[in-house]
Write a protein that holds these residues in place. Structure first.
Motif, PDB file in Angstrom:
ATOM      1  N   CYS A  94      64.988 118.752  14.322  1.00  0.00           N
ATOM      2  CA  CYS A  94      64.049 119.857  14.045  1.00  0.00           C
ATOM      3  C   CYS A  94      63.832 120.022  12.548  1.00  0.00           C
ATOM      4  O   CYS A  94      62.699 120.240  12.091  1.00  0.00           O
ATOM      5  N   ALA A  95      64.923 119.913  11.783  1.00  0.00           N
ATOM      6  CA  ALA A  95      64.807 120.039  10.329  1.00  0.00           C
ATOM      7  C   ALA A  95      63.940 118.933   9.753  1.00  0.00           C
ATOM      8  O   ALA A  95      63.106 119.162   8.863  1.00  0.00           O
ATOM      9  N   LEU A  96      64.127 117.720  10.249  1.00  0.00           N
ATOM     10  CA  LEU A  96      63.318 116.587   9.793  1.00  0.00           C
ATOM     11  C   LEU A  96      61.834 116.836  10.060  1.00  0.00           C
ATOM     12  O   LEU A  96      60.980 116.554   9.206  1.00  0.00           O
ATOM     13  N   ALA A  97      61.531 117.403  11.234  1.00  0.00           N
ATOM     14  CA  ALA A  97      60.146 117.651  11.614  1.00  0.00           C
ATOM     15  C   ALA A  97      59.490 118.753  10.795  1.00  0.00           C
ATOM     16  O   ALA A  97      58.263 118.888  10.803  1.00  0.00           O
ATOM     17  N   VAL A  98      60.284 119.543  10.098  1.00  0.00           N
ATOM     18  CA  VAL A  98      59.734 120.578   9.208  1.00  0.00           C
ATOM     19  C   VAL A  98      59.696 120.084   7.763  1.00  0.00           C
ATOM     20  O   VAL A  98      58.746 120.345   7.027  1.00  0.00           O
ATOM     21  N   ALA A  99      60.735 119.343   7.365  1.00  0.00           N
ATOM     22  CA  ALA A  99      60.835 118.909   5.970  1.00  0.00           C
ATOM     23  C   ALA A  99      59.803 117.851   5.613  1.00  0.00           C
ATOM     24  O   ALA A  99      59.287 117.837   4.492  1.00  0.00           O
ATOM     25  N   VAL A 100      59.510 116.945   6.540  1.00  0.00           N
ATOM     26  CA  VAL A 100      58.514 115.908   6.238  1.00  0.00           C
ATOM     27  C   VAL A 100      57.142 116.530   5.944  1.00  0.00           C
ATOM     28  O   VAL A 100      56.522 116.193   4.922  1.00  0.00           O
ATOM     29  N   GLY A 125      62.343 114.642   3.790  1.00  0.00           N
ATOM     30  CA  GLY A 125      62.962 114.738   5.105  1.00  0.00           C
ATOM     31  C   GLY A 125      64.338 114.104   5.198  1.00  0.00           C
ATOM     32  O   GLY A 125      65.193 114.578   5.955  1.00  0.00           O
ATOM     33  N   CYS A 126      64.580 113.054   4.413  1.00  0.00           N
ATOM     34  CA  CYS A 126      65.775 112.232   4.646  1.00  0.00           C
ATOM     35  C   CYS A 126      66.921 112.428   3.657  1.00  0.00           C
ATOM     36  O   CYS A 126      68.084 112.237   4.025  1.00  0.00           O
ATOM     37  N   PHE A 127      66.625 112.788   2.418  1.00  0.00           N
ATOM     38  CA  PHE A 127      67.673 112.706   1.406  1.00  0.00           C
ATOM     39  C   PHE A 127      68.694 113.836   1.480  1.00  0.00           C
ATOM     40  O   PHE A 127      69.855 113.639   1.106  1.00  0.00           O
ATOM     41  N   GLY A 128      68.304 115.017   1.944  1.00  0.00           N
ATOM     42  CA  GLY A 128      69.280 116.088   2.091  1.00  0.00           C
ATOM     43  C   GLY A 128      70.361 115.722   3.095  1.00  0.00           C
ATOM     44  O   GLY A 128      71.566 115.882   2.843  1.00  0.00           O
ATOM     45  N   LEU A 143      71.153 105.919   8.476  1.00  0.00           N
ATOM     46  CA  LEU A 143      71.485 104.495   8.472  1.00  0.00           C
ATOM     47  C   LEU A 143      72.137 104.014   9.756  1.00  0.00           C
ATOM     48  O   LEU A 143      72.585 102.866   9.808  1.00  0.00           O
ATOM     49  N   LYS A 144      72.213 104.860  10.773  1.00  0.00           N
ATOM     50  CA  LYS A 144      72.860 104.422  12.012  1.00  0.00           C
ATOM     51  C   LYS A 144      72.073 103.275  12.631  1.00  0.00           C
ATOM     52  O   LYS A 144      70.848 103.278  12.654  1.00  0.00           O
ATOM     53  N   GLN A 145      72.809 102.324  13.164  1.00  0.00           N
ATOM     54  CA  GLN A 145      72.250 101.053  13.584  1.00  0.00           C
ATOM     55  C   GLN A 145      71.082 101.200  14.556  1.00  0.00           C
ATOM     56  O   GLN A 145      71.243 101.674  15.681  1.00  0.00           O
ATOM     57  N   GLY A 146      69.902 100.796  14.119  1.00  0.00           N
ATOM     58  CA  GLY A 146      68.728 100.761  14.981  1.00  0.00           C
ATOM     59  C   GLY A 146      68.119 102.102  15.309  1.00  0.00           C
ATOM     60  O   GLY A 146      67.038 102.168  15.905  1.00  0.00           O
ATOM     61  N   GLU A 147      68.776 103.208  14.942  1.00  0.00           N
ATOM     62  CA  GLU A 147      68.305 104.524  15.354  1.00  0.00           C
ATOM     63  C   GLU A 147      67.055 104.936  14.580  1.00  0.00           C
ATOM     64  O   GLU A 147      66.941 104.676  13.383  1.00  0.00           O
ATOM     65  N   LEU A 148      66.116 105.550  15.280  1.00  0.00           N
ATOM     66  CA  LEU A 148      64.889 105.999  14.626  1.00  0.00           C
ATOM     67  C   LEU A 148      65.181 107.254  13.802  1.00  0.00           C
ATOM     68  O   LEU A 148      65.573 108.283  14.341  1.00  0.00           O
ATOM     69  N   TYR A 149      65.005 107.174  12.518  1.00  0.00           N
ATOM     70  CA  TYR A 149      65.176 108.339  11.637  1.00  0.00           C
ATOM     71  C   TYR A 149      64.168 108.259  10.502  1.00  0.00           C
ATOM     72  O   TYR A 149      63.185 108.980  10.483  1.00  0.00           O
TER      73      TYR A 149
END
Length: 205
Positions: A94-100, A125-128, A143-149
């Motif tokens: 949810c935070a990612l969807a607001v920060a981007v 969206g990502c650095f925090g 950085l989790k393997q293959g995970e969409l982030y």
């Protein structure tokens, strides 16, 4: 719109930072530090790179309360959660969807080109969250393997840029950005959507 997005992302990211602090069994000062670092890390990097007149939380110090209050709240209530990791990952989505959209909106307000807008959306969206996980010695979700982030942030920012190119209103573009980011991240969590990962192979002779 920018102020509202920044405030919302700070609050939700602070919750995630405090949850990570609870998993690391830190004291109340540790909670405040990790929550604040998570909450303002991405936005601070964005504002420094864009050379804004003032970093957003320096311009409006009241934003820091939006990081401190969740930290204290989680310190006293985290033990009530059945699975802190599950709550953490969904709150982070949810935070990612607001920060981007917040990063995209700031870059748009400064008249930046599409490439910069894209990078600012991803960075905000990502650095925090990346800083949070590194400080607390967790495997970064980024950085989790293959995970969409990062892919979700990239796609969300890209959706906003495409929408604006087709003449959509800026607010609609930001909404589309948030929805795209959330849909992809939620799909990754709920349905296991993944990107293919590199696998080492023996060299051909």
């Amino acid at each position: 719109m920018i102020a509202a997005l920044d405030m919302a992302s700070v609050f939700i990211f602070a919750l995630t930072g405090a949850l990570v602090a609870s998993r690391a069994q830190l004291d109340i000062v540790g909670f405040l530090f990790v929550a604040s670092l998570t909450a303002v890390g991405g936005g601070t990097l964005r504002d420094v790179l864009l050379n804004r007149d003032a970093v957003f939380w320096v311009a409006d110090p009241a934003i820091l309360w939006a990081a401190a209050i969740p930290a204290v709240l989680v310190f006293f209530t985290a033990h009530l959660l059945e699975s802190r990791l599950t709550v953490l990952t969904w709150l982070d989505a949810c935070a990612l969807a607001v920060a981007v959209p917040a990063g995209v909106a700031v870059a748009l307000s400064l008249g930046q080109p599409a490439g910069v807008i894209l990078i600012m959306g991803v960075s905000t969206g990502c650095f925090g969250g990346l800083m949070r996980d590194v400080v607390c010695n967790e495997v970064p979700l980024v950085l989790k393997q293959g995970e969409l982030y990062v892919t979700c942030a990239f796609a969300g920012a890209g959706a906003a840029i495409i929408a604006l190119q087709f003449g959509l209103d800026e607010q609609l573009g930001l909404i589309l950005c948030g929805l795209t980011t959330l849909a992809l991240r939620a799909g990754s969590l709920a349905f296991g959507w993944r990107l293919p990962v590199y696998k080492a192979r023996a060299p051909r002779r």
